[in-house]
Write a protein that holds these residues in place. Sequence first.
Motif, PDB file in Angstrom:
ATOM      1  N   SER A 132       0.818  -1.215   0.000  1.00 38.88           N
ATOM      2  CA  SER A 132       0.000   0.000   0.000  1.00 38.88           C
ATOM      3  C   SER A 132       0.851   1.265   0.000  1.00 38.88           C
ATOM      4  O   SER A 132       0.598   2.208  -0.758  1.00 38.88           O
ATOM      5  CB  SER A 132      -0.937   0.007   1.211  1.00 38.88           C
ATOM      6  N   MET A 170       1.153   4.207  -2.834  1.00 37.92           N
ATOM      7  CA  MET A 170       0.941   5.619  -2.515  1.00 37.92           C
ATOM      8  C   MET A 170       2.117   6.465  -2.993  1.00 37.92           C
ATOM      9  O   MET A 170       1.941   7.525  -3.611  1.00 37.92           O
ATOM     10  CB  MET A 170       0.740   5.773  -0.995  1.00 37.92           C
ATOM     11  N   GLY A 215      -4.189  11.497  -2.320  1.00 34.59           N
ATOM     12  CA  GLY A 215      -4.089  10.049  -2.208  1.00 34.59           C
ATOM     13  C   GLY A 215      -5.090   9.472  -1.236  1.00 34.59           C
ATOM     14  O   GLY A 215      -5.740   8.455  -1.513  1.00 34.59           O
ATOM     15  N   ARG A 236      -8.304   7.173  -2.702  1.00 38.75           N
ATOM     16  CA  ARG A 236      -8.295   5.741  -2.390  1.00 38.75           C
ATOM     17  C   ARG A 236      -9.602   5.337  -1.718  1.00 38.75           C
ATOM     18  O   ARG A 236     -10.130   4.257  -1.976  1.00 38.75           O
ATOM     19  CB  ARG A 236      -7.097   5.366  -1.513  1.00 38.75           C
ATOM     20  N   ALA A 272      -0.351   8.952   4.712  1.00 47.26           N
ATOM     21  CA  ALA A 272       0.166   9.281   3.386  1.00 47.26           C
ATOM     22  C   ALA A 272       1.274  10.329   3.482  1.00 47.26           C
ATOM     23  O   ALA A 272       2.295  10.251   2.779  1.00 47.26           O
ATOM     24  CB  ALA A 272      -0.958   9.782   2.487  1.00 47.26           C
ATOM     25  N   LEU A 295      -3.402   4.607  -7.819  1.00 53.83           N
ATOM     26  CA  LEU A 295      -4.435   4.839  -6.806  1.00 53.83           C
ATOM     27  C   LEU A 295      -5.547   3.799  -6.890  1.00 53.83           C
ATOM     28  O   LEU A 295      -6.079   3.362  -5.857  1.00 53.83           O
ATOM     29  CB  LEU A 295      -5.006   6.249  -6.960  1.00 53.83           C
ATOM     30  N   LEU A 326      -4.130   0.820  -5.299  1.00 54.93           N
ATOM     31  CA  LEU A 326      -4.103   1.015  -3.847  1.00 54.93           C
ATOM     32  C   LEU A 326      -5.460   0.740  -3.231  1.00 54.93           C
ATOM     33  O   LEU A 326      -5.573   0.056  -2.203  1.00 54.93           O
ATOM     34  CB  LEU A 326      -3.654   2.446  -3.539  1.00 54.93           C
TER      35      LEU A 326
END
Length: 347
Positions: A58, A62, A72, A76, A121, A253, A256
């Motif tokens: 993950s 990112m 982000g 997501r 993030a 994304l 993710l």
Amino acid sequence: MTSGDEVSAATSVSVPGGVSARVGGDDQVGAGGAAVGGGRGGSPVVLVVAGSACISASAVFMKLSGTNAGTGAFLRCALALFVLVPLAWREVRRIGPRSLRHQLMDLGAGVLLGVDMVFWAASVLTVGASVATVLLNVQVVVFPLLARLVSGTRLSGRFVLMAPLMLAGVALASGAIGHPQAGSDPVAGVAFGTAAGVAYAGYLFLMRLGGGREHTLLPVCVSTAAAAGTAALMGGLWTGITLNPGWPAWGWLVTLALVGQVLAWLLITSALPGLAPNVGAALLLLQPVMAFGLGMAIGERPTLTQAAGCALVVAAVWHNSRPRRAPQPATGAKAGTWVRRRRPGRP
């Protein structure tokens, strides 16, 4: 929370993206704090390892997206809702609606999850994907403290021993102590990582207070929607949000959201109940280890002191998640047997 109202080996293992699993206790809890059924299809060990691999990637997804923290985190969550909403709708039609009290708890938890995602993030972009994943485990310290403050749950001796070691490992891993990775900002990194861990611990705590064992998908959907709104507001005020980041950002994304969030949740929550608690806890600790390796695969080079800090954090979490030994039977007697007392003067 645990038997005897004591915070001990049973703990919630950090999983970026809202997937949580309580290991070492009497029940297993999936994303959204709802209990899940036994593992279905495939080996539970293989499923947990696969889910851990999805989660470990993950932070890499990112970072490779090239977007800021607010963008982000918001996208997501928004993208994950395209899958979660239909699944939650099917669940409601099958077993009925969730109570208003539980939904309010899900919304409150989702707000904290959104805060967690933005700070997580930011931590990824500040100290790197490998170190940021380890820093999130600070929630293992915060969660029992919240339980102590709110519900009076006792802290175990094991936790009291583990907490300082965990915090020392976090300081080393971030680079705040020792030598940081070139180009990183250890002070900002540990601040963002700690804020993410605190928010994530609050998310876990609210979800456990919410309870409601019938639904598993609806709590995830509601909390993810609340997280999206929170990330949009927080990110819009802090970093700004780009609604069309272009390619290849969209590709990373989407990956993710679908791999690191939805698929990871499906794999882990379906498999953990089929494993012994200590096995599940040990397998979930593959997440920071694999994240560290994946971070190095994309060019990150944590220093030796940061690597030592990451190892210390993982070791502390592992020690805290170990089940306590059962009381030993009395000396000279086997468990489950009766011992006849001799009368005085009788051979």
